[in-house]
Design a protein around this motif. Structure first.
Motif, mmCIF file in Angstrom:
data_model
loop_
_atom_site.group_PDB
_atom_site.id
_atom_site.type_symbol
_atom_site.label_atom_id
_atom_site.label_comp_id
_atom_site.label_asym_id
_atom_site.label_seq_id
_atom_site.Cartn_x
_atom_site.Cartn_y
_atom_site.Cartn_z
ATOM 1 N N LYS A 225 0.829 -1.214 0.000
ATOM 2 C CA LYS A 225 0.000 0.000 0.000
ATOM 3 C C LYS A 225 0.859 1.258 0.000
ATOM 4 C CE LYS A 225 -2.280 -1.686 3.553
ATOM 5 N NZ LYS A 225 -3.232 -1.844 4.682
ATOM 6 N N ASP A 226 1.950 1.248 0.756
ATOM 7 C CA ASP A 226 2.805 2.427 0.840
ATOM 8 C C ASP A 226 3.548 2.705 -0.466
ATOM 9 O OD1 ASP A 226 2.026 2.723 3.459
ATOM 10 O OD2 ASP A 226 3.854 1.882 4.319
ATOM 11 N N ARG A 227 3.771 1.644 -1.258
ATOM 12 C CA ARG A 227 4.559 1.803 -2.479
ATOM 13 C C ARG A 227 3.702 1.875 -3.744
ATOM 14 N NH1 ARG A 227 10.024 0.802 -1.690
ATOM 15 N NH2 ARG A 227 10.142 1.602 -3.832
ATOM 16 N N GLY A 228 2.404 2.122 -3.577
ATOM 17 C CA GLY A 228 1.559 2.365 -4.738
ATOM 18 C C GLY A 228 0.845 1.157 -5.293
ATOM 19 N N GLY A 229 0.952 0.003 -4.611
ATOM 20 C CA GLY A 229 0.186 -1.158 -5.028
ATOM 21 C C GLY A 229 -1.213 -1.123 -4.441
ATOM 22 N N GLU A 230 -2.011 -2.125 -4.780
ATOM 23 C CA GLU A 230 -3.393 -2.195 -4.301
ATOM 24 C C GLU A 230 -3.694 -3.586 -3.770
ATOM 25 O OE1 GLU A 230 -8.002 -1.704 -5.987
ATOM 26 O OE2 GLU A 230 -6.286 -1.281 -7.295
ATOM 27 N N ILE A 231 -4.209 -3.662 -2.550
ATOM 28 C CA ILE A 231 -4.643 -4.937 -1.978
ATOM 29 C C ILE A 231 -6.032 -5.248 -2.519
ATOM 30 C CG2 ILE A 231 -5.112 -6.237 0.120
ATOM 31 C CD1 ILE A 231 -2.191 -5.456 -0.155
ATOM 32 N N LEU A 232 -6.185 -6.369 -3.201
ATOM 33 C CA LEU A 232 -7.467 -6.770 -3.767
ATOM 34 C C LEU A 232 -8.243 -7.690 -2.839
ATOM 35 C CD1 LEU A 232 -6.247 -7.518 -7.405
ATOM 36 C CD2 LEU A 232 -7.210 -5.382 -6.520
#
Length: 265
Positions: A225-232
């Motif tokens: 989340k901090d590095r610009g990804g998304e938890i689906l």
């Protein structure tokens, strides 16, 4: 333990930003990267310690124009690429790329199965054993599980069993989500390498996903989340006490991670 026909032996990320993807995954999974030395293509190999796990391909404008998008794809070892392609075509698969060879390794091809899930096959003639998938011990940075979400699970199990000799070793009831079939490659093997489940209605296409191991699932979730990804989806507990997450990296490739719950219960 020697690799055999039907084993997953390599994992490849196709990405729109090679530098950003390398930075993201090296921090998440501790991978070390090295240039492949291939002329005219940005292909980087990544390793967990001394074990090579896979490669990363920078998508070019012509690739994107022809429909390529950021994604993870697995390589399955075969004994004979032309014979495997003939058998796959006869069983309803589509061959997307053939006639290529990895220098010093062997011929490979890219296909999608009868439901459209992408995969590679490769005849690895290097004589080196792949440790990309960890067969027994939990190893950070290695693939721990290979999972197919399928529209017609029975048909997909039949297809892959016919192609690679896979068999259902165990079946788990998931209630409203149906059953989860866990797979072996070879009757003499004492480990399972992956599973198949019915894809949820919200998922438009069938696809493979690969679970890479992290030391702490909650720390990894924060990192994503901090590095610009998304938890689906997740973190959610899986049999054995580990927890897993389905996610999307900053460039849009879907990936999965698995690890211990750490200090958070």
């Amino acid at each position: 333990m020697a690799n055999q026909h039907g084993d997953f032996v390599w994992y490849e990320l196709m990405t729109s930003d090679a530098d950003a993807a390398q930075d993201f995954y090296s921090g998440l999974l501790g991978w070390n990267y090295a240039e492949s030395g291939q002329d005219g293509v940005d292909y980087r190999m990544f390793s967990a310690g001394e074990a090579q796990i896979g490669g990363q391909l920078q998508l070019t404008p012509p690739m994107v124009e022809h429909g390529a998008r950021p994604a993870w794809v697995g390589y399955i070892r075969v004994d004979d690429v032309p014979a495997a392609l003939e058998k796959a075509r006869a069983s309803g698969a589509t061959v997307l790329m053939e006639g290529n060879e990895v220098p010093g390794v062997g011929p490979f091809a890219m296909l999608h199965d009868p439901e459209g899930a992408f995969y590679y096959i490769i005849d690895d003639q290097s004589g080196e054993e792949s440790h990309a998938f960890s067969t027994h011990e939990p190893k950070v940075g290695h693939c721990a599980w290979n999972e197919l979400m399928a529209g017609d699970k029975a048909a997909e199990i039949s297809f892959y069993s016919n192609q690679f000799g896979w068999s259902v070793a165990e079946t788990m009831n998931m209630g409203p989500m149906g059953t989860y079939d866990m797979l072996k490659c070879g009757a003499d093997r004492d480990f399972m390498f992956g599973g198949m489940m019915a894809r949820p209605p919200a998922m438009p296409v069938s696809m493979w996903t690969f679970y890479f191991r992290v030391p702490d699932i909650h720390a990894a979730a924060d990192y994503v989340k901090d590095r610009g990804g998304e938890i689906l989806n997740g973190p959610m507990e899986v049999p054995g006490g580990d927890m897993c997450i389905n996610a999307m990296d900053p460039q849009g490739a879907m990936f999965s991670i698995i690890g211990s719950p750490g200090d958070k219960q």
